[in-house]
Design an enzyme around this catalytic site. Sequence first.
Site, PDB file in Angstrom:
ATOM      1  N   HIS A  29     -27.841  27.297  84.731  1.00  9.01           N
ATOM      2  CA  HIS A  29     -27.055  27.820  83.595  1.00  9.01           C
ATOM      3  C   HIS A  29     -25.920  28.668  84.149  1.00  9.01           C
ATOM      4  O   HIS A  29     -26.072  29.866  84.377  1.00  9.01           O
ATOM      5  CB  HIS A  29     -27.969  28.627  82.671  1.00  9.01           C
ATOM      6  CG  HIS A  29     -27.314  29.068  81.383  1.00  9.01           C
ATOM      7  ND1 HIS A  29     -28.011  29.242  80.206  1.00  9.01           N
ATOM      8  CD2 HIS A  29     -26.021  29.383  81.084  1.00  9.01           C
ATOM      9  CE1 HIS A  29     -27.190  29.640  79.255  1.00  9.01           C
ATOM     10  NE2 HIS A  29     -25.968  29.743  79.763  1.00  9.01           N
TER      11      HIS A  29
ATOM     12  N   GLU B  15     -30.062  32.386  71.510  1.00  7.81           N
ATOM     13  CA  GLU B  15     -29.480  33.520  72.245  1.00  7.81           C
ATOM     14  C   GLU B  15     -29.244  34.613  71.203  1.00  7.81           C
ATOM     15  O   GLU B  15     -29.934  35.623  71.186  1.00  7.81           O
ATOM     16  CB  GLU B  15     -28.185  33.104  72.942  1.00  7.81           C
ATOM     17  CG  GLU B  15     -27.528  34.220  73.753  1.00  7.81           C
ATOM     18  CD  GLU B  15     -26.172  33.822  74.362  1.00  7.81           C
ATOM     19  OE1 GLU B  15     -25.552  32.854  73.874  1.00  7.81           O
ATOM     20  OE2 GLU B  15     -25.730  34.511  75.318  1.00  7.81           O
TER      21      GLU B  15
ATOM     22  N   ASP C  66     -25.312  32.658  84.108  1.00  8.97           N
ATOM     23  CA  ASP C  66     -24.478  32.479  82.917  1.00  8.97           C
ATOM     24  C   ASP C  66     -22.987  32.607  83.238  1.00  8.97           C
ATOM     25  O   ASP C  66     -22.323  31.597  83.458  1.00  8.97           O
ATOM     26  CB  ASP C  66     -24.908  33.454  81.809  1.00  8.97           C
ATOM     27  CG  ASP C  66     -24.643  32.936  80.409  1.00  8.97           C
ATOM     28  OD1 ASP C  66     -24.125  31.817  80.286  1.00  8.97           O
ATOM     29  OD2 ASP C  66     -24.970  33.652  79.431  1.00  8.97           O
ATOM     30  N   ASP C  67     -22.464  33.827  83.235  1.00  2.27           N
ATOM     31  CA  ASP C  67     -21.038  34.071  83.523  1.00  2.27           C
ATOM     32  C   ASP C  67     -20.948  35.243  84.503  1.00  2.27           C
ATOM     33  O   ASP C  67     -20.637  36.377  84.107  1.00  2.27           O
ATOM     34  CB  ASP C  67     -20.302  34.421  82.222  1.00  2.27           C
ATOM     35  CG  ASP C  67     -20.412  33.309  81.197  1.00  2.27           C
ATOM     36  OD1 ASP C  67     -19.679  32.319  81.324  1.00  2.27           O
ATOM     37  OD2 ASP C  67     -21.257  33.435  80.291  1.00  2.27           O
TER      38      ASP C  67
ATOM     39  N   HIS D 106     -21.619  28.843  83.665  1.00  2.00           N
ATOM     40  CA  HIS D 106     -20.341  28.360  83.126  1.00  2.00           C
ATOM     41  C   HIS D 106     -19.314  28.590  84.226  1.00  2.00           C
ATOM     42  O   HIS D 106     -19.050  29.738  84.591  1.00  2.00           O
ATOM     43  CB  HIS D 106     -19.948  29.139  81.874  1.00  2.00           C
ATOM     44  CG  HIS D 106     -20.969  29.056  80.784  1.00  2.00           C
ATOM     45  ND1 HIS D 106     -20.884  28.149  79.747  1.00  2.00           N
ATOM     46  CD2 HIS D 106     -22.120  29.754  80.580  1.00  2.00           C
ATOM     47  CE1 HIS D 106     -21.931  28.294  78.953  1.00  2.00           C
ATOM     48  NE2 HIS D 106     -22.697  29.260  79.432  1.00  2.00           N
TER      49      HIS D 106
ATOM     50  N   HIS E 103     -27.256  25.606  74.087  1.00  2.27           N
ATOM     51  CA  HIS E 103     -27.535  27.027  73.928  1.00  2.27           C
ATOM     52  C   HIS E 103     -28.176  27.198  72.551  1.00  2.27           C
ATOM     53  O   HIS E 103     -27.616  26.740  71.541  1.00  2.27           O
ATOM     54  CB  HIS E 103     -26.242  27.850  73.942  1.00  2.27           C
ATOM     55  CG  HIS E 103     -25.628  28.042  75.291  1.00  2.27           C
ATOM     56  ND1 HIS E 103     -25.351  27.012  76.139  1.00  2.27           N
ATOM     57  CD2 HIS E 103     -25.241  29.182  75.936  1.00  2.27           C
ATOM     58  CE1 HIS E 103     -24.807  27.503  77.249  1.00  2.27           C
ATOM     59  NE2 HIS E 103     -24.725  28.820  77.153  1.00  2.27           N
TER      60      HIS E 103
HETATM   61  N1  HPA Z   1     -23.258  31.796  75.260  1.00  2.00           N
HETATM   62  C1  HPA Z   1     -22.518  30.937  74.557  1.00  2.00           C
HETATM   63  N2  HPA Z   1     -21.394  30.415  75.017  1.00  2.00           N
HETATM   64  C2  HPA Z   1     -20.980  30.750  76.237  1.00  2.00           C
HETATM   65  C3  HPA Z   1     -21.694  31.648  77.003  1.00  2.00           C
HETATM   66  C4  HPA Z   1     -22.901  32.195  76.497  1.00  2.00           C
HETATM   67  O1  HPA Z   1     -23.614  32.996  77.122  1.00  2.00           O
HETATM   68  N3  HPA Z   1     -21.007  31.776  78.166  1.00  2.00           N
HETATM   69  C5  HPA Z   1     -19.930  30.982  78.085  1.00  2.00           C
HETATM   70  N4  HPA Z   1     -19.898  30.362  76.915  1.00  2.00           N
HETATM   71 ZN    ZN Z   2     -24.310  30.285  78.652  1.00  2.99          ZN
END
Ligand code: HPA
Ligand code: ZN
Length: 342
Positions: free
Chosen positions: A17, A200, A278-279, A19, A197
């Site tokens: 996971h 969350e 994630d990011d 991006h 996703h």
């Molecule tokens: N959630 C949803 N969209 C996203 C995320 C995330 O954590 N990171 C980049 N796009």
């Molecule tokens: Zn994500």
Amino acid sequence: MSDISEFITNLPKAELHLHIEGSLEPEMMFRLAHRNKINIPFRSVDEVRSAYNFTNLQDFLNIYYAGANVLIEEEDFRDLAVAYFDRAAQDGVTHAEIFFDPQTHTDRGIPFNVVINGLLAGMKEAEEKHSISSKLILCFLRHLDEEEAFKTFRTAEPWFDRIVGVGLDSSEVGHPPSKFARVFAAAGDAGLKRVAHAGEEGPPEYVQQALDILHIDRLDHGNRALENSELTTRLAREAMALTVCPLSNHKLRVVNDLCDHPVDRMLAHGLRATINSDDPAYFGGYIGDNYRAVAKGRNLSREACMTLARNSFLGSFLNDYETMAHLQKLDAFFHKHHEVDL
Ligand code: HPA
Ligand code: ZN
């Protein structure tokens, strides 16, 4: 902690996971802005970092999409991917399945082929330089409508042999998985894997929809599934991998404190939880930092970290033979560490 910290760094692991646009560090943002003569509303790297004060998904996404504006040429996407893999290699990553958001770029007039060819070049370089294997997952932006997703899907068709699957990201609440039923069905018909996703910020019903309507092969985040015990049992029974992102969860207030993170509860329920970043450029750490954050917050044992790493290979889209080879290396690593300690 220093002991488990080193163990975590060297633990062979897969990242499932990530991006790729979320690995754009402020230093690279400045370099690319300069190279491409793009104006950005910041005067320094510190100023960019201090703008990262979001406390929910939408505030984060606004900054994340703005940051992506500096990515113009094929070389930019290649550099972005190479920088991620260089960093991932330091964290013991041996395989990565990375998300990209083509609509973020095509909507700014950047052709799809520029994006994907740049990323594929970076992935090839990572394989040669670090022996990290990788796969690409094309994400649809869920705040846009399904017709837009279909356009992207059709544009991507010539590259289907180089894309392992499709995903669904961006603003979750108000954009349920059911909105993308038809394009996910088309992706399944084309032989692509499906991930989304869900859970969350969105409710457990979104996780249910991702399973029943999108027919996902893997669940991204999924934290809120724990609110529904039947759903939790089902995810465990179906051996559905969850790509959990602790530092992201903390930054976006999915959890208030890492001491409250549910990762060990997930494992106790028999869920195939994995740890991911994630990011990383926006949430304050790469995959090793994410393992360390929950190991500290939840006092995880080496065995628990080992289970999380094992889950990352079991939950990957590698074939059985490849998965087995990764698991053997993981076992060898664990036994070597164990002997040292005895
Ligand atoms: N959630 C949803 N969209 C996203 C995320 C995330 O954590 N990171 C980049 N796009
Ligand atoms: Zn994500």
